[in-house]
Motif scaffolding. Structure first.
Motif, PDB file in Angstrom:
ATOM      1  N   VAL A  63      -5.118  29.248 -47.463  1.00  0.00           N
ATOM      2  CA  VAL A  63      -4.235  28.902 -48.577  1.00  0.00           C
ATOM      3  C   VAL A  63      -3.003  28.185 -48.035  1.00  0.00           C
ATOM      4  CG1 VAL A  63      -2.797  29.801 -50.448  1.00  0.00           C
ATOM      5  CG2 VAL A  63      -5.030  30.832 -49.986  1.00  0.00           C
ATOM      6  N   ILE A  64      -2.544  27.155 -48.746  1.00  0.00           N
ATOM      7  CA  ILE A  64      -1.334  26.423 -48.375  1.00  0.00           C
ATOM      8  C   ILE A  64      -0.267  26.645 -49.445  1.00  0.00           C
ATOM      9  CG2 ILE A  64      -0.294  24.163 -47.939  1.00  0.00           C
ATOM     10  CD1 ILE A  64      -3.022  23.202 -46.972  1.00  0.00           C
ATOM     11  N   PHE A  65       0.905  27.119 -49.010  1.00  0.00           N
ATOM     12  CA  PHE A  65       2.063  27.242 -49.887  1.00  0.00           C
ATOM     13  C   PHE A  65       3.069  26.186 -49.440  1.00  0.00           C
ATOM     14  CE2 PHE A  65       0.326  31.593 -49.627  1.00  0.00           C
ATOM     15  CZ  PHE A  65       0.161  31.893 -50.977  1.00  0.00           C
ATOM     16  N   GLU A  66       3.394  25.230 -50.285  1.00  0.00           N
ATOM     17  CA  GLU A  66       4.310  24.162 -49.905  1.00  0.00           C
ATOM     18  C   GLU A  66       5.406  23.998 -50.951  1.00  0.00           C
ATOM     19  OE1 GLU A  66       4.200  19.540 -48.243  1.00  0.00           O
ATOM     20  OE2 GLU A  66       2.392  20.469 -49.048  1.00  0.00           O
ATOM     21  N   ASN A  67       6.656  24.001 -50.482  1.00  0.00           N
ATOM     22  CA  ASN A  67       7.821  23.851 -51.361  1.00  0.00           C
ATOM     23  C   ASN A  67       7.827  24.897 -52.471  1.00  0.00           C
ATOM     24  OD1 ASN A  67       8.596  21.454 -49.939  1.00  0.00           O
ATOM     25  ND2 ASN A  67       7.174  20.277 -51.189  1.00  0.00           N
ATOM     26  N   CYS A  68       7.506  26.129 -52.114  1.00  0.00           N
ATOM     27  CA  CYS A  68       7.458  27.210 -53.100  1.00  0.00           C
ATOM     28  C   CYS A  68       8.644  28.164 -52.926  1.00  0.00           C
ATOM     29  CB  CYS A  68       6.153  27.991 -52.967  1.00  0.00           C
ATOM     30  SG  CYS A  68       4.672  27.024 -53.378  1.00  0.00           S
ATOM     31  N   SER A  76       3.873  43.291 -49.877  1.00  0.00           N
ATOM     32  CA  SER A  76       3.535  44.395 -48.981  1.00  0.00           C
ATOM     33  C   SER A  76       2.045  44.712 -48.995  1.00  0.00           C
ATOM     34  CB  SER A  76       4.341  45.639 -49.364  1.00  0.00           C
ATOM     35  OG  SER A  76       4.094  46.024 -50.701  1.00  0.00           O
ATOM     36  N   ASN A  77       1.557  45.094 -47.819  1.00  0.00           N
ATOM     37  CA  ASN A  77       0.157  45.487 -47.633  1.00  0.00           C
ATOM     38  C   ASN A  77      -0.822  44.356 -47.940  1.00  0.00           C
ATOM     39  OD1 ASN A  77       0.108  48.583 -47.019  1.00  0.00           O
ATOM     40  ND2 ASN A  77       1.576  48.336 -48.701  1.00  0.00           N
ATOM     41  N   SER A  78      -0.363  43.116 -47.775  1.00  0.00           N
ATOM     42  CA  SER A  78      -1.241  41.966 -48.011  1.00  0.00           C
ATOM     43  C   SER A  78      -1.759  41.391 -46.698  1.00  0.00           C
ATOM     44  CB  SER A  78      -0.503  40.881 -48.811  1.00  0.00           C
ATOM     45  OG  SER A  78      -0.256  41.316 -50.131  1.00  0.00           O
ATOM     46  N   TYR A  79      -2.741  40.500 -46.799  1.00  0.00           N
ATOM     47  CA  TYR A  79      -3.395  39.923 -45.624  1.00  0.00           C
ATOM     48  C   TYR A  79      -3.395  38.405 -45.761  1.00  0.00           C
ATOM     49  CZ  TYR A  79      -6.801  39.578 -41.807  1.00  0.00           C
ATOM     50  OH  TYR A  79      -7.437  39.293 -40.623  1.00  0.00           O
ATOM     51  N   PHE A  80      -2.947  37.722 -44.700  1.00  0.00           N
ATOM     52  CA  PHE A  80      -2.900  36.265 -44.686  1.00  0.00           C
ATOM     53  C   PHE A  80      -3.733  35.738 -43.517  1.00  0.00           C
ATOM     54  CE2 PHE A  80       1.037  37.874 -46.487  1.00  0.00           C
ATOM     55  CZ  PHE A  80       1.216  37.096 -47.628  1.00  0.00           C
ATOM     56  N   SER A  81      -4.780  35.004 -43.820  1.00  0.00           N
ATOM     57  CA  SER A  81      -5.641  34.435 -42.785  1.00  0.00           C
ATOM     58  C   SER A  81      -5.722  32.919 -42.961  1.00  0.00           C
ATOM     59  CB  SER A  81      -7.050  35.040 -42.876  1.00  0.00           C
ATOM     60  OG  SER A  81      -7.917  34.431 -41.947  1.00  0.00           O
ATOM     61  N   LYS A  82      -5.369  32.179 -41.919  1.00  0.00           N
ATOM     62  CA  LYS A  82      -5.373  30.716 -41.963  1.00  0.00           C
ATOM     63  C   LYS A  82      -4.529  30.210 -43.125  1.00  0.00           C
ATOM     64  CE  LYS A  82      -9.925  30.377 -39.800  1.00  0.00           C
ATOM     65  NZ  LYS A  82     -11.333  29.896 -39.939  1.00  0.00           N
ATOM     66  N   VAL A  83      -3.343  30.794 -43.257  1.00  0.00           N
ATOM     67  CA  VAL A  83      -2.421  30.446 -44.339  1.00  0.00           C
ATOM     68  C   VAL A  83      -1.255  29.639 -43.776  1.00  0.00           C
ATOM     69  CG1 VAL A  83      -0.789  31.382 -46.028  1.00  0.00           C
ATOM     70  CG2 VAL A  83      -3.057  32.409 -45.771  1.00  0.00           C
ATOM     71  N   LYS A  84      -0.789  28.657 -44.537  1.00  0.00           N
ATOM     72  CA  LYS A  84       0.355  27.848 -44.132  1.00  0.00           C
ATOM     73  C   LYS A  84       1.469  27.963 -45.170  1.00  0.00           C
ATOM     74  CE  LYS A  84      -2.244  24.341 -41.531  1.00  0.00           C
ATOM     75  NZ  LYS A  84      -2.526  22.895 -41.390  1.00  0.00           N
ATOM     76  N   GLU A 104       0.587  29.814 -40.129  1.00  0.00           N
ATOM     77  CA  GLU A 104       1.770  29.049 -39.761  1.00  0.00           C
ATOM     78  C   GLU A 104       2.883  29.235 -40.779  1.00  0.00           C
ATOM     79  OE1 GLU A 104       0.771  24.943 -39.329  1.00  0.00           O
ATOM     80  OE2 GLU A 104      -0.735  25.303 -37.772  1.00  0.00           O
ATOM     81  N   MET A 105       4.115  29.211 -40.280  1.00  0.00           N
ATOM     82  CA  MET A 105       5.298  29.261 -41.126  1.00  0.00           C
ATOM     83  C   MET A 105       6.254  28.196 -40.601  1.00  0.00           C
ATOM     84  SD  MET A 105       7.713  32.582 -41.876  1.00  0.00           S
ATOM     85  CE  MET A 105       6.374  33.500 -42.650  1.00  0.00           C
ATOM     86  N   LYS A 106       6.420  27.116 -41.369  1.00  0.00           N
ATOM     87  CA  LYS A 106       7.232  25.994 -40.904  1.00  0.00           C
ATOM     88  C   LYS A 106       8.309  25.648 -41.929  1.00  0.00           C
ATOM     89  CE  LYS A 106       3.629  23.746 -38.120  1.00  0.00           C
ATOM     90  NZ  LYS A 106       2.845  22.495 -37.910  1.00  0.00           N
ATOM     91  N   GLU A 107       9.528  25.443 -41.425  1.00  0.00           N
ATOM     92  CA  GLU A 107      10.665  25.012 -42.238  1.00  0.00           C
ATOM     93  C   GLU A 107      10.879  25.937 -43.427  1.00  0.00           C
ATOM     94  OE1 GLU A 107       9.911  20.942 -43.202  1.00  0.00           O
ATOM     95  OE2 GLU A 107       9.947  20.292 -41.121  1.00  0.00           O
ATOM     96  N   CYS A 108      10.781  27.236 -43.185  1.00  0.00           N
ATOM     97  CA  CYS A 108      10.933  28.217 -44.254  1.00  0.00           C
ATOM     98  C   CYS A 108      12.246  28.990 -44.132  1.00  0.00           C
ATOM     99  CB  CYS A 108       9.768  29.208 -44.235  1.00  0.00           C
ATOM    100  SG  CYS A 108       8.173  28.473 -44.668  1.00  0.00           S
ATOM    101  N   ASN A 109      12.777  29.392 -45.267  1.00  0.00           N
ATOM    102  CA  ASN A 109      13.973  30.237 -45.309  1.00  0.00           C
ATOM    103  C   ASN A 109      13.520  31.668 -45.568  1.00  0.00           C
ATOM    104  OD1 ASN A 109      16.359  31.568 -45.734  1.00  0.00           O
ATOM    105  ND2 ASN A 109      17.177  30.129 -47.232  1.00  0.00           N
TER     106      ASN A 109
END
Length: 202
Positions: A63-68, A76-84, A104-109
């Motif tokens: 999953v990709i999250f961009e500008n969100c 809490s208690n979640s799982y992130f696999s191959k997520v950006k 990956e976590m890039k340019e995030c606050n």
């Protein structure tokens, strides 16, 4: 393009125990959601806002999250696999007891985020701000940190052996001296950390 109702789709997936796959969410604004045990795969979220929401025990894969904006959200208690996460705002979010794998976590606050009991495996955190966050009993494995701020971040019972902070800002971090063993830092950072160890340098 048909408009997607994020709230209805997530609630339907939760109630019917069906996964969400292959969906592109664009400019969705749904705050105060209460979602649990939803599985999302091969999807993307762009310019979405879901502040003050709960995504508890959810599974995200490719999953990709961009500008969100996920400020004050509970993952809490979640799982992130191959997520950006790209240029996302997650101020005050709860990411405790979560698992990140090959993500990956890039340019995030991510200031004031709770990362307690979180596992980072094969994770890249780059050009982000994790200042004033809480990292209690965090497990880092094959995690790369680049140009990221950890100013006044609290590390408690978190072993940092082999983790390279030399390209990051770590001024004012709060940490038990025993957890500093094997931590990789640059010369200036070593001077800063010497204060924690009670060393006086002339």
């Amino acid at each position: 393009m048909e408009e997607i109702n994020l709230k209805e789709l997530l609630k339907s997936a939760m109630e019917e125990e069906k996964e969400i796959e292959g969906i592109k969410f664009f400019s969705c604004k749904e705050e105060n959601l209460r979602i649990e045990k939803v599985e999302i795969k091969n999807s993307s979220f762009q310019n979405c806002c879901s502040r003050n929401s709960e995504f508890i025990k959810c599974y995200f894969s490719s999953v990709i999250f961009e500008n969100c904006d996920f400020s004050n959200c509970d993952f809490s208690n979640s799982y992130f696999s191959k997520v950006k996460f790209i240029n996302c705002k997650m101020v005050g979010a709860n990411l405790s007891d979560t698992n990140f794998l090959n993500s990956e976590m890039k340019e995030c606050n991510c200031t004031y985020v709770n990362f307690s009991n979180t596992d980072f495996k094969e994770m890249l955190i780059q050009n982000s701000n994790l200042s004033n966050s809480s990292m209690q009993e965090v497990n880092f494995k094959k995690t790369r940190l680049k140009d990221t701020d950890f100013i006044q971040t609290q590390f408690f019972k978190t072993k940092l052996k082999g983790i390279d902070f030399s390209e990051c800002e770590i001024s004012g971090i709060i940490i038990d001296p025993i957890d500093l063993k094997g931590m990789i830092v640059n010369e200036m950072q070593a001077l800063e950390l010497s204060k924690i160890l009670g060393i006086v340098i002339k």
